[in-house]
Design a protein around this motif. Structure first.
Motif, PDB file in Angstrom:
ATOM      1  N   ILE A  15       0.865  -1.180   0.000  1.00  0.00           N
ATOM      2  CA  ILE A  15       0.000   0.000   0.000  1.00  0.00           C
ATOM      3  C   ILE A  15       0.902   1.231   0.000  1.00  0.00           C
ATOM      4  O   ILE A  15       1.566   1.540   0.987  1.00  0.00           O
ATOM      5  CB  ILE A  15      -0.938  -0.011   1.214  1.00  0.00           C
ATOM      6  CG1 ILE A  15      -1.773  -1.296   1.211  1.00  0.00           C
ATOM      7  CG2 ILE A  15      -1.855   1.215   1.202  1.00  0.00           C
ATOM      8  CD1 ILE A  15      -2.375  -1.651   2.548  1.00  0.00           C
ATOM      9  N   CYS A  17       1.609   5.287  -0.462  1.00  0.00           N
ATOM     10  CA  CYS A  17       0.952   6.591  -0.290  1.00  0.00           C
ATOM     11  C   CYS A  17       1.974   7.702  -0.542  1.00  0.00           C
ATOM     12  O   CYS A  17       2.709   8.109   0.370  1.00  0.00           O
ATOM     13  CB  CYS A  17       0.363   6.703   1.108  1.00  0.00           C
ATOM     14  SG  CYS A  17      -0.641   8.196   1.330  1.00  0.00           S
ATOM     15  N   ARG A  46      -1.118  -1.290  -4.337  1.00  0.00           N
ATOM     16  CA  ARG A  46      -2.265  -0.379  -4.243  1.00  0.00           C
ATOM     17  C   ARG A  46      -1.708   1.034  -4.044  1.00  0.00           C
ATOM     18  O   ARG A  46      -1.254   1.387  -2.956  1.00  0.00           O
ATOM     19  CB  ARG A  46      -3.182  -0.771  -3.074  1.00  0.00           C
ATOM     20  CG  ARG A  46      -3.656  -2.206  -3.095  1.00  0.00           C
ATOM     21  CD  ARG A  46      -4.426  -2.538  -4.345  1.00  0.00           C
ATOM     22  NE  ARG A  46      -5.724  -1.882  -4.383  1.00  0.00           N
ATOM     23  CZ  ARG A  46      -6.424  -1.716  -5.499  1.00  0.00           C
ATOM     24  NH1 ARG A  46      -5.933  -2.106  -6.664  1.00  0.00           N
ATOM     25  NH2 ARG A  46      -7.605  -1.132  -5.453  1.00  0.00           N
ATOM     26  N   LEU A  48      -2.409   4.589  -3.549  1.00  0.00           N
ATOM     27  CA  LEU A  48      -3.595   5.315  -3.098  1.00  0.00           C
ATOM     28  C   LEU A  48      -3.846   6.596  -3.891  1.00  0.00           C
ATOM     29  O   LEU A  48      -4.994   6.947  -4.160  1.00  0.00           O
ATOM     30  CB  LEU A  48      -3.479   5.629  -1.603  1.00  0.00           C
ATOM     31  CG  LEU A  48      -3.341   4.420  -0.669  1.00  0.00           C
ATOM     32  CD1 LEU A  48      -3.410   4.867   0.789  1.00  0.00           C
ATOM     33  CD2 LEU A  48      -4.403   3.371  -0.954  1.00  0.00           C
ATOM     34  N   PHE A  53      -7.969   7.420  -3.918  1.00  0.00           N
ATOM     35  CA  PHE A  53      -8.665   6.884  -2.747  1.00  0.00           C
ATOM     36  C   PHE A  53      -9.212   8.015  -1.876  1.00  0.00           C
ATOM     37  O   PHE A  53      -8.520   8.992  -1.590  1.00  0.00           O
ATOM     38  CB  PHE A  53      -7.705   6.021  -1.929  1.00  0.00           C
ATOM     39  CG  PHE A  53      -8.302   5.489  -0.657  1.00  0.00           C
ATOM     40  CD1 PHE A  53      -9.220   4.456  -0.697  1.00  0.00           C
ATOM     41  CD2 PHE A  53      -7.968   6.044   0.574  1.00  0.00           C
ATOM     42  CE1 PHE A  53      -9.787   3.963   0.471  1.00  0.00           C
ATOM     43  CE2 PHE A  53      -8.526   5.562   1.747  1.00  0.00           C
ATOM     44  CZ  PHE A  53      -9.444   4.523   1.688  1.00  0.00           C
ATOM     45  N   PRO A  55     -10.006   9.264   1.607  1.00  0.00           N
ATOM     46  CA  PRO A  55      -9.657   8.892   2.973  1.00  0.00           C
ATOM     47  C   PRO A  55     -10.666   9.334   4.033  1.00  0.00           C
ATOM     48  O   PRO A  55     -10.485   9.038   5.222  1.00  0.00           O
ATOM     49  CB  PRO A  55      -8.331   9.625   3.188  1.00  0.00           C
ATOM     50  CG  PRO A  55      -8.489  10.873   2.388  1.00  0.00           C
ATOM     51  CD  PRO A  55      -9.286  10.476   1.172  1.00  0.00           C
ATOM     52  N   VAL A  73     -14.719   0.384  -0.273  1.00  0.00           N
ATOM     53  CA  VAL A  73     -14.124  -0.370   0.829  1.00  0.00           C
ATOM     54  C   VAL A  73     -14.358  -1.872   0.636  1.00  0.00           C
ATOM     55  O   VAL A  73     -13.450  -2.690   0.846  1.00  0.00           O
ATOM     56  CB  VAL A  73     -14.685   0.103   2.177  1.00  0.00           C
ATOM     57  CG1 VAL A  73     -14.201  -0.788   3.318  1.00  0.00           C
ATOM     58  CG2 VAL A  73     -14.278   1.557   2.431  1.00  0.00           C
ATOM     59  N   GLU A  76     -11.968  -3.125  -1.879  1.00  0.00           N
ATOM     60  CA  GLU A  76     -10.602  -3.178  -1.363  1.00  0.00           C
ATOM     61  C   GLU A  76     -10.417  -4.375  -0.435  1.00  0.00           C
ATOM     62  O   GLU A  76      -9.398  -5.074  -0.495  1.00  0.00           O
ATOM     63  CB  GLU A  76     -10.291  -1.876  -0.620  1.00  0.00           C
ATOM     64  CG  GLU A  76      -8.824  -1.548  -0.525  1.00  0.00           C
ATOM     65  CD  GLU A  76      -8.169  -1.258  -1.864  1.00  0.00           C
ATOM     66  OE1 GLU A  76      -6.926  -1.363  -1.922  1.00  0.00           O
ATOM     67  OE2 GLU A  76      -8.867  -0.974  -2.853  1.00  0.00           O
ATOM     68  N   MET A 101      -3.033   7.794   3.977  1.00  0.00           N
ATOM     69  CA  MET A 101      -2.692   6.509   4.589  1.00  0.00           C
ATOM     70  C   MET A 101      -3.495   6.286   5.864  1.00  0.00           C
ATOM     71  O   MET A 101      -4.018   5.200   6.108  1.00  0.00           O
ATOM     72  CB  MET A 101      -1.194   6.445   4.891  1.00  0.00           C
ATOM     73  CG  MET A 101      -0.735   5.137   5.544  1.00  0.00           C
ATOM     74  SD  MET A 101      -1.012   3.668   4.516  1.00  0.00           S
ATOM     75  CE  MET A 101       0.435   3.750   3.442  1.00  0.00           C
ATOM     76  N   TYR A 104      -6.883   5.275   4.937  1.00  0.00           N
ATOM     77  CA  TYR A 104      -6.966   3.887   4.469  1.00  0.00           C
ATOM     78  C   TYR A 104      -7.068   2.934   5.662  1.00  0.00           C
ATOM     79  O   TYR A 104      -7.844   1.971   5.635  1.00  0.00           O
ATOM     80  CB  TYR A 104      -5.739   3.553   3.621  1.00  0.00           C
ATOM     81  CG  TYR A 104      -5.831   2.238   2.892  1.00  0.00           C
ATOM     82  CD1 TYR A 104      -6.391   2.160   1.619  1.00  0.00           C
ATOM     83  CD2 TYR A 104      -5.349   1.067   3.465  1.00  0.00           C
ATOM     84  CE1 TYR A 104      -6.462   0.944   0.939  1.00  0.00           C
ATOM     85  CE2 TYR A 104      -5.424  -0.150   2.796  1.00  0.00           C
ATOM     86  CZ  TYR A 104      -5.990  -0.205   1.537  1.00  0.00           C
ATOM     87  OH  TYR A 104      -6.068  -1.404   0.876  1.00  0.00           O
ATOM     88  N   ARG A 107     -10.720   3.515   7.146  1.00  0.00           N
ATOM     89  CA  ARG A 107     -11.867   3.099   6.339  1.00  0.00           C
ATOM     90  C   ARG A 107     -11.791   1.633   5.908  1.00  0.00           C
ATOM     91  O   ARG A 107     -12.831   0.966   5.800  1.00  0.00           O
ATOM     92  CB  ARG A 107     -11.987   3.979   5.090  1.00  0.00           C
ATOM     93  CG  ARG A 107     -12.337   5.425   5.357  1.00  0.00           C
ATOM     94  CD  ARG A 107     -12.787   6.126   4.074  1.00  0.00           C
ATOM     95  NE  ARG A 107     -13.990   5.516   3.548  1.00  0.00           N
ATOM     96  CZ  ARG A 107     -14.177   5.220   2.254  1.00  0.00           C
ATOM     97  NH1 ARG A 107     -13.226   5.458   1.369  1.00  0.00           N
ATOM     98  NH2 ARG A 107     -15.304   4.674   1.855  1.00  0.00           N
ATOM     99  N   VAL A 108     -10.594   1.133   5.638  1.00  0.00           N
ATOM    100  CA  VAL A 108     -10.452  -0.210   5.079  1.00  0.00           C
ATOM    101  C   VAL A 108      -9.954  -1.213   6.122  1.00  0.00           C
ATOM    102  O   VAL A 108     -10.666  -2.150   6.490  1.00  0.00           O
ATOM    103  CB  VAL A 108      -9.515  -0.204   3.850  1.00  0.00           C
ATOM    104  CG1 VAL A 108      -9.362  -1.623   3.295  1.00  0.00           C
ATOM    105  CG2 VAL A 108     -10.053   0.727   2.777  1.00  0.00           C
TER     106      VAL A 108
END
Length: 216
Positions: A15, A17, A46, A48, A53, A55, A73, A76, A101, A104, A107-108
């Motif tokens: 991930i 960012c 991924r 972002l 994305f 956030p 979400v 993801e 970040m 992320y 939310r994820v």
């Protein structure tokens, strides 16, 4: 998407960012992906910023009777479902990860987690039982950051908090300092070699853990 093939190679999700796709951070993310793939594992990057994305945690995404998981979400989480390792790559800005970040994570990675779950290390989700490694960078020297308590503070409030809250098996943090425009290319090559070595360490640790599990 998640794989239902039990014989599929282990998956690492990276991930990234950073707003510049030619940045040092982007090079770190690509080096890690290349390294694990050369070892026969799979990697998904991924990015972002490239994903645009969002956030911002919406009111409906907070745990409670009106909880709702938004499609971005859900999508993801489906991608992350089979991962054995999570890799966070980001710069330290003003002592903390970039807002995207942090968003992320909220939310994820922390989707539907309650405060009670977090305190009890019972927030089961995509991170549970997995490995997480963070690669961070800063323009400032690490010795200066340490004098401000920033790197250790980040490891405490972000890495170790996430490990406890979401029952990760292992976390590790690698930091590169003095990453500025014009940084010596030799240093960058050495740093990226270090990233590839770290990827190898993660793969060996995953193999050791699998062997112990198989032995009972």
């Amino acid at each position: 998407m998640a794989s239902n093939d039990p014989g599929a190679a282990p998956l690492h999700v990276v991930i990234l960012c950073h707003p510049d796709d030619n940045s040092f951070n982007a090079s770190v993310a690509r080096a890690y992906c290349d390294a694990v793939e050369k070892h026969g594992h799979r990697a998904i990057l991924r990015d972002l910023y490239a994903m645009n994305f969002n956030p911002v945690l919406r009111r409906e995404e907070r745990p409670g009777p009106a909880f709702r998981r938004f499609p971005d979400v859900t999508d993801e989480l489906a991608i992350l479902a089979d991962a054995v390792a999570f890799v966070l790559v980001y710069p330290i800005w003003f002592g903390t990860p970039p807002a995207m970040m942090k968003g992320y994570v909220e939310r994820v990675l922390a989707s539907a987690a309650t405060a009670q779950d977090v305190q009890a290390a019972a927030a089961k989700g995509v991170l549970t039982g997995k490995v997480m490694i963070s690669f961070t960078s800063s323009a400032a020297r690490e010795v200066w950051l340490n004098l401000q308590g920033q790197v250790n503070g980040l490891r405490s409030c972000f890495d170790h908090y996430i490990k406890h809250a979401f029952a990760l098996r292992m976390v590790r943090h690698v930091h590169y300092d003095e990453i500025v425009d014009g940084v010596d290319a030799g240093f960058v090559r050495q740093y990226l070699s270090d990233v590839r070595m770290e990827a190898g360490k993660v793969i060996r640790e995953l193999a050791d853990a699998s062997a112990r599990a198989a032995a009972g």
